[in-house]
Design a protein around this motif. Sequence first.
Motif, short mmCIF file in Angstrom:
data_model
loop_
_atom_site.label_atom_id
_atom_site.label_comp_id
_atom_site.label_asym_id
_atom_site.label_seq_id
_atom_site.Cartn_x
_atom_site.Cartn_y
_atom_site.Cartn_z
N ASP A 10 0.81 -1.22 0.00
CA ASP A 10 0.00 0.00 0.00
C ASP A 10 0.84 1.27 0.00
O ASP A 10 0.32 2.36 -0.14
CB ASP A 10 -0.93 0.02 1.23
CG ASP A 10 -1.91 -1.13 1.22
OD1 ASP A 10 -2.30 -1.58 0.13
OD2 ASP A 10 -2.29 -1.59 2.32
N ASP A 12 3.76 3.47 -1.74
CA ASP A 12 4.52 3.69 -2.98
C ASP A 12 5.40 4.92 -2.76
O ASP A 12 4.94 6.06 -2.88
CB ASP A 12 3.56 3.91 -4.15
CG ASP A 12 4.28 4.00 -5.49
OD1 ASP A 12 5.53 4.18 -5.49
OD2 ASP A 12 3.60 3.89 -6.52
N ARG A 15 6.07 7.30 -5.94
CA ARG A 15 4.99 8.25 -6.23
C ARG A 15 4.58 9.05 -4.99
O ARG A 15 3.74 9.93 -5.08
CB ARG A 15 3.79 7.50 -6.77
CG ARG A 15 4.09 6.82 -8.09
CD ARG A 15 3.01 5.88 -8.50
NE ARG A 15 1.93 6.63 -9.13
CZ ARG A 15 0.79 6.09 -9.51
NH1 ARG A 15 0.57 4.81 -9.31
NH2 ARG A 15 -0.11 6.82 -10.10
N THR A 17 2.84 8.03 -2.37
CA THR A 17 1.43 7.82 -2.07
C THR A 17 1.23 6.65 -1.13
O THR A 17 2.05 5.74 -1.05
CB THR A 17 0.60 7.56 -3.34
OG1 THR A 17 1.10 6.40 -4.00
CG2 THR A 17 0.62 8.74 -4.27
N THR A 19 -2.04 4.03 -0.09
CA THR A 19 -3.39 3.62 -0.47
C THR A 19 -4.07 2.95 0.70
O THR A 19 -3.56 1.96 1.24
CB THR A 19 -3.34 2.65 -1.68
OG1 THR A 19 -2.65 3.29 -2.74
CG2 THR A 19 -4.75 2.31 -2.14
N ARG A 21 -7.07 0.76 1.72
CA ARG A 21 -8.01 -0.16 1.09
C ARG A 21 -9.12 -0.56 2.05
O ARG A 21 -9.44 -1.72 2.21
CB ARG A 21 -7.28 -1.39 0.57
CG ARG A 21 -6.20 -1.02 -0.42
CD ARG A 21 -5.58 -2.23 -1.06
NE ARG A 21 -4.40 -1.87 -1.81
CZ ARG A 21 -4.42 -1.33 -3.03
NH1 ARG A 21 -5.55 -1.06 -3.61
NH2 ARG A 21 -3.29 -1.04 -3.65
N ASP A 25 -11.27 2.53 -1.67
CA ASP A 25 -9.84 2.77 -1.84
C ASP A 25 -9.61 4.28 -1.86
O ASP A 25 -10.26 5.00 -2.63
CB ASP A 25 -9.32 2.15 -3.13
CG ASP A 25 -9.19 0.65 -3.03
OD1 ASP A 25 -9.56 0.09 -1.99
OD2 ASP A 25 -8.72 0.03 -4.01
N ARG A 26 -8.71 4.75 -1.00
CA ARG A 26 -8.35 6.16 -0.97
C ARG A 26 -6.84 6.27 -1.10
O ARG A 26 -6.12 5.49 -0.50
CB ARG A 26 -8.79 6.81 0.34
CG ARG A 26 -10.28 6.91 0.47
CD ARG A 26 -10.66 7.61 1.74
NE ARG A 26 -10.38 6.71 2.86
CZ ARG A 26 -10.43 7.07 4.12
NH1 ARG A 26 -10.71 8.30 4.45
NH2 ARG A 26 -10.19 6.21 5.09
N VAL A 27 -6.40 7.22 -1.88
CA VAL A 27 -4.97 7.45 -2.07
C VAL A 27 -4.61 8.76 -1.38
O VAL A 27 -5.25 9.78 -1.59
CB VAL A 27 -4.61 7.52 -3.57
CG1 VAL A 27 -3.13 7.80 -3.75
CG2 VAL A 27 -5.00 6.22 -4.26
#
Length: 79
Positions: A10, A12, A15, A17, A19, A21, A25-27
């Motif tokens: 989850d 990254d 990037r 970010t 996530t 879940r 799903d929200r980033v």
Amino acid sequence: MELLRLRIQDVDLDRKTLTDRGGKDRVMVIPRSLVDSQAGQIEKARYIWKRDGENDVAGVYLPGALTLKFRAAAKGFAW
């Protein structure tokens, strides 16, 4: 509670970010000031994961049907 359920997959760092879940799903954005500390924490987790694998530890808990759908996932580092 959502933060406690996060998995390595989850996060990254390239990037910057994260996530969530949960129900949806929200980033979210990881602040630049936290990227290095997060990278260090992931490396600590990788060390523990490798050591557990050498000692034949069962792996992580997977909720619900994920255990059946992804049988080997519980022993994968991303989980």
